[in-house]
Design a protein around this motif. Structure first.
Motif, PDB file in Angstrom:
ATOM      1  N   LEU A  62      18.871  29.187  34.725  1.00 49.32           N
ATOM      2  CA  LEU A  62      18.696  28.742  35.851  1.00 49.32           C
ATOM      3  C   LEU A  62      19.950  28.630  36.756  1.00 49.32           C
ATOM      4  O   LEU A  62      20.002  28.884  37.900  1.00 49.32           O
ATOM      5  N   ALA A  63      20.909  28.454  36.102  1.00 49.77           N
ATOM      6  CA  ALA A  63      22.459  28.134  36.389  1.00 49.77           C
ATOM      7  C   ALA A  63      22.947  29.788  36.956  1.00 49.77           C
ATOM      8  O   ALA A  63      23.394  29.917  38.194  1.00 49.77           O
ATOM      9  N   ILE A  64      22.399  30.708  36.225  1.00 50.87           N
ATOM     10  CA  ILE A  64      22.713  32.010  36.612  1.00 50.87           C
ATOM     11  C   ILE A  64      21.793  32.554  37.870  1.00 50.87           C
ATOM     12  O   ILE A  64      22.337  33.193  38.969  1.00 50.87           O
ATOM     13  N   LEU A  65      20.375  32.110  37.771  1.00 48.52           N
ATOM     14  CA  LEU A  65      19.871  32.671  38.955  1.00 48.52           C
ATOM     15  C   LEU A  65      20.159  31.782  40.174  1.00 48.52           C
ATOM     16  O   LEU A  65      20.078  32.497  41.250  1.00 48.52           O
ATOM     17  N   ALA A  66      20.502  30.556  40.257  1.00 46.57           N
ATOM     18  CA  ALA A  66      21.010  29.722  41.148  1.00 46.57           C
ATOM     19  C   ALA A  66      22.430  30.310  42.060  1.00 46.57           C
ATOM     20  O   ALA A  66      22.331  30.314  43.206  1.00 46.57           O
ATOM     21  N   THR A  67      23.195  30.869  41.002  1.00 46.41           N
ATOM     22  CA  THR A  67      24.467  31.625  41.523  1.00 46.41           C
ATOM     23  C   THR A  67      24.150  32.892  42.114  1.00 46.41           C
ATOM     24  O   THR A  67      24.566  33.080  43.244  1.00 46.41           O
ATOM     25  N   ALA A  71      16.371  39.936  45.173  1.00 47.64           N
ATOM     26  CA  ALA A  71      15.742  40.390  43.569  1.00 47.64           C
ATOM     27  C   ALA A  71      14.891  39.496  43.092  1.00 47.64           C
ATOM     28  O   ALA A  71      13.606  39.704  42.497  1.00 47.64           O
ATOM     29  N   ILE A  72      15.101  37.929  43.512  1.00 48.11           N
ATOM     30  CA  ILE A  72      14.366  36.876  42.933  1.00 48.11           C
ATOM     31  C   ILE A  72      13.077  37.011  43.749  1.00 48.11           C
ATOM     32  O   ILE A  72      11.944  36.806  43.111  1.00 48.11           O
ATOM     33  N   LEU A  73      13.028  37.348  44.890  1.00 52.08           N
ATOM     34  CA  LEU A  73      12.048  37.138  45.761  1.00 52.08           C
ATOM     35  C   LEU A  73      11.096  38.245  45.659  1.00 52.08           C
ATOM     36  O   LEU A  73       9.948  38.310  46.136  1.00 52.08           O
ATOM     37  N   HIS A  74      11.745  39.423  45.100  1.00 49.22           N
ATOM     38  CA  HIS A  74      10.780  40.695  44.669  1.00 49.22           C
ATOM     39  C   HIS A  74       9.775  40.283  43.741  1.00 49.22           C
ATOM     40  O   HIS A  74       8.433  40.964  44.043  1.00 49.22           O
ATOM     41  N   GLY A  75       9.919  39.472  42.997  1.00 48.61           N
ATOM     42  CA  GLY A  75       8.631  38.669  42.289  1.00 48.61           C
ATOM     43  C   GLY A  75       7.585  37.906  43.047  1.00 48.61           C
ATOM     44  O   GLY A  75       6.553  37.465  42.393  1.00 48.61           O
ATOM     45  N   GLY A  76       8.013  37.497  44.192  1.00 43.55           N
ATOM     46  CA  GLY A  76       6.890  36.983  45.112  1.00 43.55           C
ATOM     47  C   GLY A  76       6.602  35.541  44.771  1.00 43.55           C
ATOM     48  O   GLY A  76       7.511  34.872  44.086  1.00 43.55           O
ATOM     49  N   ALA A  77       5.558  35.137  44.876  1.00 42.45           N
ATOM     50  CA  ALA A  77       4.942  33.609  44.582  1.00 42.45           C
ATOM     51  C   ALA A  77       4.981  33.458  42.979  1.00 42.45           C
ATOM     52  O   ALA A  77       5.250  32.337  42.643  1.00 42.45           O
ATOM     53  N   LEU A  78       4.932  34.536  42.082  1.00 46.97           N
ATOM     54  CA  LEU A  78       4.996  34.307  40.779  1.00 46.97           C
ATOM     55  C   LEU A  78       6.353  33.731  40.317  1.00 46.97           C
ATOM     56  O   LEU A  78       6.421  32.560  39.549  1.00 46.97           O
ATOM     57  N   VAL A 135      17.790  39.656  36.826  1.00 47.14           N
ATOM     58  CA  VAL A 135      16.824  38.593  37.373  1.00 47.14           C
ATOM     59  C   VAL A 135      15.561  38.720  36.487  1.00 47.14           C
ATOM     60  O   VAL A 135      14.867  37.814  36.060  1.00 47.14           O
ATOM     61  N   GLN A 136      15.070  39.927  36.201  1.00 45.59           N
ATOM     62  CA  GLN A 136      13.684  39.875  35.462  1.00 45.59           C
ATOM     63  C   GLN A 136      13.908  39.572  34.210  1.00 45.59           C
ATOM     64  O   GLN A 136      13.017  39.094  33.588  1.00 45.59           O
ATOM     65  N   VAL A 137      14.915  40.022  33.438  1.00 43.98           N
ATOM     66  CA  VAL A 137      15.168  39.432  32.256  1.00 43.98           C
ATOM     67  C   VAL A 137      15.194  37.736  31.871  1.00 43.98           C
ATOM     68  O   VAL A 137      14.371  37.141  31.251  1.00 43.98           O
ATOM     69  N   LEU A 138      15.753  37.277  33.041  1.00 47.12           N
ATOM     70  CA  LEU A 138      15.888  35.789  32.937  1.00 47.12           C
ATOM     71  C   LEU A 138      14.441  35.114  33.323  1.00 47.12           C
ATOM     72  O   LEU A 138      14.148  34.263  32.606  1.00 47.12           O
ATOM     73  N   VAL A 139      13.663  35.661  34.267  1.00 48.31           N
ATOM     74  CA  VAL A 139      12.457  35.402  34.522  1.00 48.31           C
ATOM     75  C   VAL A 139      11.380  35.279  33.297  1.00 48.31           C
ATOM     76  O   VAL A 139      10.769  34.439  32.775  1.00 48.31           O
ATOM     77  N   GLU A 160      20.941  43.035  27.427  1.00 40.67           N
ATOM     78  CA  GLU A 160      20.431  43.664  26.018  1.00 40.67           C
ATOM     79  C   GLU A 160      20.292  42.487  25.170  1.00 40.67           C
ATOM     80  O   GLU A 160      19.041  42.095  24.417  1.00 40.67           O
ATOM     81  N   LEU A 161      21.473  41.751  24.931  1.00 39.87           N
ATOM     82  CA  LEU A 161      21.548  40.466  23.838  1.00 39.87           C
ATOM     83  C   LEU A 161      20.627  39.528  24.269  1.00 39.87           C
ATOM     84  O   LEU A 161      20.041  38.855  23.468  1.00 39.87           O
ATOM     85  N   ILE A 162      20.326  39.283  25.709  1.00 41.29           N
ATOM     86  CA  ILE A 162      19.484  38.178  26.214  1.00 41.29           C
ATOM     87  C   ILE A 162      17.951  38.515  25.766  1.00 41.29           C
ATOM     88  O   ILE A 162      17.239  37.807  25.580  1.00 41.29           O
ATOM     89  N   ARG A 163      17.850  39.978  26.047  1.00 44.46           N
ATOM     90  CA  ARG A 163      16.496  40.332  25.855  1.00 44.46           C
ATOM     91  C   ARG A 163      16.226  40.451  24.297  1.00 44.46           C
ATOM     92  O   ARG A 163      14.823  40.039  23.999  1.00 44.46           O
TER      93      ARG A 163
END
Length: 695
Positions: A574-579, A589-596, A554-558, A518-521
């Motif tokens: 990016l560091a969190i997503l890579a982990t 979760a990341i690929l759920h967004g597909g090509a976008l 994932v969606q919050v970071l995207v 929530e704080l990131i958002r």
């Protein structure tokens, strides 16, 4: 005289002066000299706290000279060149005297000027003798010029006075100095000084508020930071005087003025640092070599500025002839001049924008210098800090409400300064008291800010965990009275996440990870930064991985990556997503967004505007993990990107060692996928003649 702090980076009790060039015309030189004399003559003599009589006498003499010089200009517009020598010497001396008078009227160095009274009095004496010598040189060619008898009599009288004026340390200054030395001696033997003596010294110096006392402490902190560690005796004395002021700030004043606690620093043109920062390009704070924010900016003889570590590497990697990296110009000398003003601006910019302040490298000779600086801390400073720590902890424990509030703020200020202060406060048992005060709305902000500072000390982290403080900190991060409190709470969680037991406890708290998301958002940049690094730390505990994914991270970071132009926030995201992508559920979760989502990551990899070398490394790590864990579906999406291969080849040439290796692996994965497809099923993803070198 202007009371603004010097913005040129000049150290107190230093007198840089520029000698007028030999070809300057007498008229131009005289006009400049009159302007200098006018500035000095208009000094506010009541602002001289110490060496008052000497300063007033110098100002009086300059006022007489101002009359003389003005009369010379008015009566003889065309002056002979023979006057240049005498006028030049006067100009040089006036510059030095201006600096000295500025120091005597500074509002943040009163104690230091008092304790250097003998040195200051001697400087007044030397400058006055210089004026006398310059006048003697000047009067010889003036014999051919007609000046009013009255003015000449004034000058001759001044000559006699400059030769006879003693410029000695005043008795009141000596008495105040003796009081200070007596208190320092008591501190050395751990004797609590008489409060009336402390107040007498402060009253003499005109220090009547907490904020004024705090400015004195800040001055000593800056002087110690800039002082050579070879000057151990001077650093020892500076640290003792800083401790004197710290003790006074804590014990003497009953009220902390909000508007004075954090004074606004001004430059000589009247601009505050914040105003100046709003008009500069942050790229100017980056080293031209490393492209990172400079931790220790130094200027070469060519006028160009670099980070000390980077330019030293440049020198070591080059030939015997040293050159400027930007211009290629041969250096006249290899002296590296510290750019103190720029360093201060960079630190303030990083502070205001939530960017971690670049740390100077602590290795080799630098590490020895740091150790020497630690050894140079005086015995007085150590004992005073322990006395202060015990005092404020006692106030927090048994004091009235207002006393507790002031003591907590003092802990916040003290803990921000250095590791030794934090160690003394932790040893005094302050952690449990601060945790209890997190429930007090009026003290919550100072308490959590103090805990954040103390969390930098390793023992305090364990203490917070042992006292059951994890839940309290999470509650503050989630429901704090304001955004500042919440972001401080996230910062504490980041430090706690360095301990395995705390990582587990934080993860098991059902409000911790959702609160950070929530704080990131919703938070400001500093809040986002603290929450991001806290989550990254929590991922070191394997059970937190699924919790972070389940919280919708994932969606919050995207979303953050789509709209953020802050390099550090992009890198942390990016560091969190890579982990997360290192495990199957994160990849899904990341690929759920597909090509976008993949196109966004590739676009960041292609970009140079807000992606650091570290950020690009995380980008390629993320893409590689998605390919390895996501299989053909992920790879099929990536091979359609027309710019990906060019970015990967760029990393092979210019990236970090790890980034190059991962880029090489990813290129091979993409090539293998392409070659395994039926012929003609898709366009080539790179020219076939290109060859990938193995690392």
């Amino acid at each position: 005289m202007s009371q603004k702090q010097n913005g040129s980076g000049r150290r107190v009790l230093t007198y840089p002066a520029v000698h007028p060039c030999e070809s300057i015309s007498p008229t131009t030189l005289l006009n400049s000299l009159i302007n200098l004399a006018h500035f000095i003559a208009n000094s506010k003599t009541e602002s001289f706290t110490t060496n008052n009589r000497n300063a007033r006498e110098s100002v009086r003499q300059i006022r007489i000279l101002h009359i003389f010089l003005s009369d010379l200009r008015n009566s003889h517009p065309d002056l002979p060149d023979s006057l240049v020598l005498g006028l030049s010497e006067l100009h040089l001396t006036f510059q030095k005297l201006q600096h000295l008078l500025q120091d005597c009227s500074r509002k943040d160095a009163r104690l230091w000027m008092l304790m250097n009274s003998e040195r200051v009095a001697n400087q007044f004496r030397l400058l006055t003798r210089s004026i006398s010598t310059a006048l003697e040189v000047l009067l010889v060619p003036l014999e051919t010029i007609e000046l009013s008898v009255e003015v000449m009599e004034y000058v001759e009288l001044l000559l006699k006075q400059t030769r006879k004026t003693p410029f000695e340390v005043e008795l009141n200054d000596k008495a105040a100095m003796n009081d200070v030395l007596s208190v320092l001696n008591q501190f050395e033997y751990e004797v609590v000084p008489n409060k009336s003596v402390l107040k007498r010294v402060l009253d003499y110096l005109g220090i009547v508020t907490w904020g004024e006392c705090n400015r004195e402490v800040k001055f000593f902190e800056a002087e110690i930071a800039f002082e050579s560690t070879n000057e151990k005796r001077k650093v020892w004395f500076l640290s003792s005087l800083m401790s004197f002021m710290s003790y006074c700030r804590c014990v003497v004043f009953d009220v902390v003025e909000g508007n004075e606690a954090t004074p606004t620093r001004q430059f000589s043109n009247g601009e505050t640092i914040s105003e100046l920062l709003s008009s500069v390009n942050s790229d100017d704070f980056r080293c031209p070599i490393s492209l990172e924010f400079m931790a220790d900016p130094v200027t070469l003889s060519t006028g160009h500025t670099y980070d000390r570590a980077s330019i030293m590497k440049w020198f070591k990697a080059g030939k015997k002839i040293r050159t400027c990296p930007k211009t290629g110009q041969k250096l006249v000398d290899s002296e590296l001049v510290p750019n103190l003003v720029l360093k201060r601006l960079i630190q303030q910019y990083c502070l205001e924008n939530g960017i971690p302040v670049a740390a100077e490298p602590v290795s080799g000779r630098r590490s020895r210098d740091v150790a020497a600086a630690a050894e140079a801390r005086s015995l007085v400073a150590e004992r005073v800090m322990r006395m202060v720590a015990s005092y404020v902890v006692e106030r927090v424990e048994v004091g009235a409400e207002e006393e507790k509030n002031r003591a907590v703020y003092e802990i916040r200020v003290l803990s921000k300064t250095c590791g030794f202060n934090r160690a003394c406060l932790v040893e005094s048992g302050v952690i449990p008291h601060l945790l209890r005060l997190l429930k007090n709305v009026s003290m919550q902000e100072n308490a959590i800010a103090a805990l954040l500072n103390l969390s930098k000390h390793s023992k305090s982290r364990g203490g917070i965990g042992e006292c059951g403080g994890v839940g309290l900190v999470v509650d503050v991060m989630k429901k704090g009275v304001n955004l500042s409190v919440r972001q401080h709470g996230a910062g504490v969680l980041f430090y706690l996440a360095s301990i395995e037991e705390c990582r587990r406890s934080i993860g098991e708290n059902p409000e911790a990870i959702p609160g950070l998301i929530e704080l990131i958002r919703e938070g400001n940049d500093r809040g986002k930064k603290n929450a991001l690094v806290a989550i990254f730390g929590l991922l070191l505990h394997h059970e937190n991985h699924c919790r972070v994914v389940a919280a919708g991270t994932v969606q919050v970071l995207v979303n953050l990556l789509k709209c953020c132009d802050r390099e550090d926030l992009v890198t942390d995201s990016l560091a969190i997503l890579a982990t997360l992508a290192e495990k199957h559920d994160g990849t899904v979760a990341i690929l759920h967004g597909g090509a976008l989502n993949l196109n966004l990551i590739v676009a960041i990899l292609d970009s140079d505007s807000c992606t650091s070398k570290t950020g690009k490394e995380y980008c390629v790590s993320l893409l590689l993990a998605l390919c390895l864990n996501g299989g053909a579906d992920a790879i099929a999406l990536l091979v359609k990107s027309p710019s990906l291969m060019e970015s990967l080849y760029s990393l092979l040439r210019e990236g970090t060692s790890r980034a190059s290796k991962k880029a090489n692996t990813l290129v091979r994965v993409l090539h293998g996928f392409y070659e395994s497809r039926p012929s003609g099923s898709m366009s080539p993803i790179l020219p076939q003649e290109r060859f990938v070198h193995a690392w």
